[in-house]
Design a protein around this motif. Structure first.
Motif, PDB file in Angstrom:
ATOM      1  N   ILE A  31     -33.280 -39.267  -4.450  1.00 52.26           N
ATOM      2  CA  ILE A  31     -34.246 -38.660  -5.588  1.00 52.26           C
ATOM      3  C   ILE A  31     -34.332 -39.622  -6.355  1.00 52.26           C
ATOM      4  CG2 ILE A  31     -32.198 -38.346  -7.095  1.00 52.26           C
ATOM      5  CD1 ILE A  31     -35.209 -35.647  -6.470  1.00 52.26           C
ATOM      6  N   THR A  67     -43.637 -32.291  -6.362  1.00 51.67           N
ATOM      7  CA  THR A  67     -43.569 -32.797  -7.986  1.00 51.67           C
ATOM      8  C   THR A  67     -44.042 -31.551  -8.654  1.00 51.67           C
ATOM      9  OG1 THR A  67     -45.999 -33.522  -7.347  1.00 51.67           O
ATOM     10  CG2 THR A  67     -44.062 -35.074  -7.076  1.00 51.67           C
ATOM     11  N   TYR A  91     -32.592 -26.392 -12.716  1.00 54.26           N
ATOM     12  CA  TYR A  91     -32.814 -27.865 -12.233  1.00 54.26           C
ATOM     13  C   TYR A  91     -34.270 -28.653 -12.993  1.00 54.26           C
ATOM     14  CZ  TYR A  91     -35.988 -26.285  -8.438  1.00 54.26           C
ATOM     15  OH  TYR A  91     -37.284 -25.669  -7.942  1.00 54.26           O
ATOM     16  N   PHE A  92     -35.110 -27.772 -12.898  1.00 52.42           N
ATOM     17  CA  PHE A  92     -36.338 -28.273 -13.661  1.00 52.42           C
ATOM     18  C   PHE A  92     -36.147 -28.689 -15.056  1.00 52.42           C
ATOM     19  CE2 PHE A  92     -40.035 -27.370 -16.107  1.00 52.42           C
ATOM     20  CZ  PHE A  92     -40.672 -28.371 -15.740  1.00 52.42           C
ATOM     21  N   ALA A  95     -34.178 -31.612 -15.638  1.00 56.95           N
ATOM     22  CA  ALA A  95     -34.702 -32.888 -15.155  1.00 56.95           C
ATOM     23  C   ALA A  95     -35.985 -33.183 -16.495  1.00 56.95           C
ATOM     24  CB  ALA A  95     -35.522 -32.758 -13.769  1.00 56.95           C
ATOM     25  N   ILE A 117     -30.659 -27.680  -4.497  1.00 54.68           N
ATOM     26  CA  ILE A 117     -31.739 -28.475  -5.025  1.00 54.68           C
ATOM     27  C   ILE A 117     -31.401 -29.683  -5.940  1.00 54.68           C
ATOM     28  CG2 ILE A 117     -34.135 -28.041  -6.002  1.00 54.68           C
ATOM     29  CD1 ILE A 117     -33.653 -26.067  -3.930  1.00 54.68           C
ATOM     30  N   TYR A 118     -32.257 -30.860  -5.675  1.00 55.92           N
ATOM     31  CA  TYR A 118     -32.017 -31.972  -6.339  1.00 55.92           C
ATOM     32  C   TYR A 118     -33.205 -32.141  -7.290  1.00 55.92           C
ATOM     33  CZ  TYR A 118     -27.663 -34.122  -4.852  1.00 55.92           C
ATOM     34  OH  TYR A 118     -26.183 -34.494  -4.585  1.00 55.92           O
ATOM     35  N   ALA A 119     -33.151 -32.804  -8.324  1.00 52.52           N
ATOM     36  CA  ALA A 119     -34.569 -32.862  -9.280  1.00 52.52           C
ATOM     37  C   ALA A 119     -34.272 -34.204 -10.200  1.00 52.52           C
ATOM     38  CB  ALA A 119     -34.797 -31.817 -10.019  1.00 52.52           C
ATOM     39  N   VAL A 132     -41.740 -34.072 -12.843  1.00 53.61           N
ATOM     40  CA  VAL A 132     -40.402 -33.534 -12.279  1.00 53.61           C
ATOM     41  C   VAL A 132     -40.757 -33.840 -10.681  1.00 53.61           C
ATOM     42  CG1 VAL A 132     -38.614 -32.340 -11.864  1.00 53.61           C
ATOM     43  CG2 VAL A 132     -39.481 -32.750 -14.105  1.00 53.61           C
ATOM     44  N   SER A 134     -38.595 -33.136  -7.125  1.00 54.27           N
ATOM     45  CA  SER A 134     -37.580 -32.381  -6.378  1.00 54.27           C
ATOM     46  C   SER A 134     -37.553 -32.423  -4.985  1.00 54.27           C
ATOM     47  CB  SER A 134     -37.497 -30.995  -7.032  1.00 54.27           C
ATOM     48  OG  SER A 134     -36.615 -30.184  -6.381  1.00 54.27           O
TER      49      SER A 134
END
Length: 208
Positions: A31, A67, A91-92, A95, A117-119, A132, A134
């Motif tokens: 990420i 994105t 997560y959004f 970030a 989920i990664y962001a 952002v 993700s």
């Protein structure tokens, strides 16, 4: 026998912990790499999309890489799917607020299955968050990547996230269709409340 069992549990715990750290390190690096790439920082969907597609092809366990603008709406996606808004996702929001790496376990909007989920925020040259980025991986991939396993005849290792959701278990059926809240499961509750060391209890099947 008790001493041998305790030793086996400790060895298994250490092995799972080592693999978990490797898995987390890979995702953290991925990420961060995405957030710092020139294609992503360009903000231009025609540059971002082919880059995201190439990353997705190289790492197929990441079923969605995308994105989002600061409202949470998609700018580009590796799956070239319909642009979607994720502004309500924690997560959004984390970030977009500048948290270096945000992680959340959710039911994915793309697959309708449990996902991790990664962001991360994307910055401009002035140091402001401008987008952002993700990626998502199905939760069943976590168990495969970390290799949680059974211990002896009835034991098993498993992993829960900081919110108490089960994200890795040898029985894939437990993580394939829903997010299970393990926050009140006795050993998880014990650890979340600050407990340390070996914890013994009798589960719902009467196994100690």
């Amino acid at each position: 026998l008790q001493a041998q069992t305790n030793q086996q549990l400790q060895q298994t715990n250490q092995a799972v912990l080592t693999r978990l750290r490797i898995w987390l390190n890979f995702n953290n690096q991925m990420i961060t790499y995405l957030a710092n790439s020139s294609q992503i920082r360009s903000l231009a969907a025609p540059l971002q999309e082919p880059f995201l597609v190439s990353v997705g092809e190289a790492f197929p366990q990441l079923y969605l890489i995308h994105t989002m603008d600061l409202t949470g709406s998609d700018t580009a996606r590796n799956d070239r799917g319909a642009l979607t808004n994720y502004g309500d996702r924690a997560y959004f929001q984390e970030a977009a607020a500048g948290k270096p790496i945000a992680i959340e376990s959710v039911i994915g909007r793309t697959t309708q299955r449990p996902a991790v989920i990664y962001a991360a925020p994307v910055y401009n040259v002035e140091g402001y968050v401008i987008q952002v980025v993700s990626f998502a991986t199905e939760i069943t991939n976590v168990a495969t990547g970390i290799n949680v396993s059974k211990i002896g005849q009835t034991g098993f290792s498993y992993i829960v996230d900081p919110s108490g959701y089960l994200i890795a278990h040898p029985d894939a059926s437990l993580t394939s269709t829903d997010l299970l809240d393990y926050s009140q499961y006795p050993p998880v509750k014990f650890l979340r409340e600050g407990g340390r060391g070996l914890y013994t209890f009798t589960d719902e099947n009467g196994e100690a």
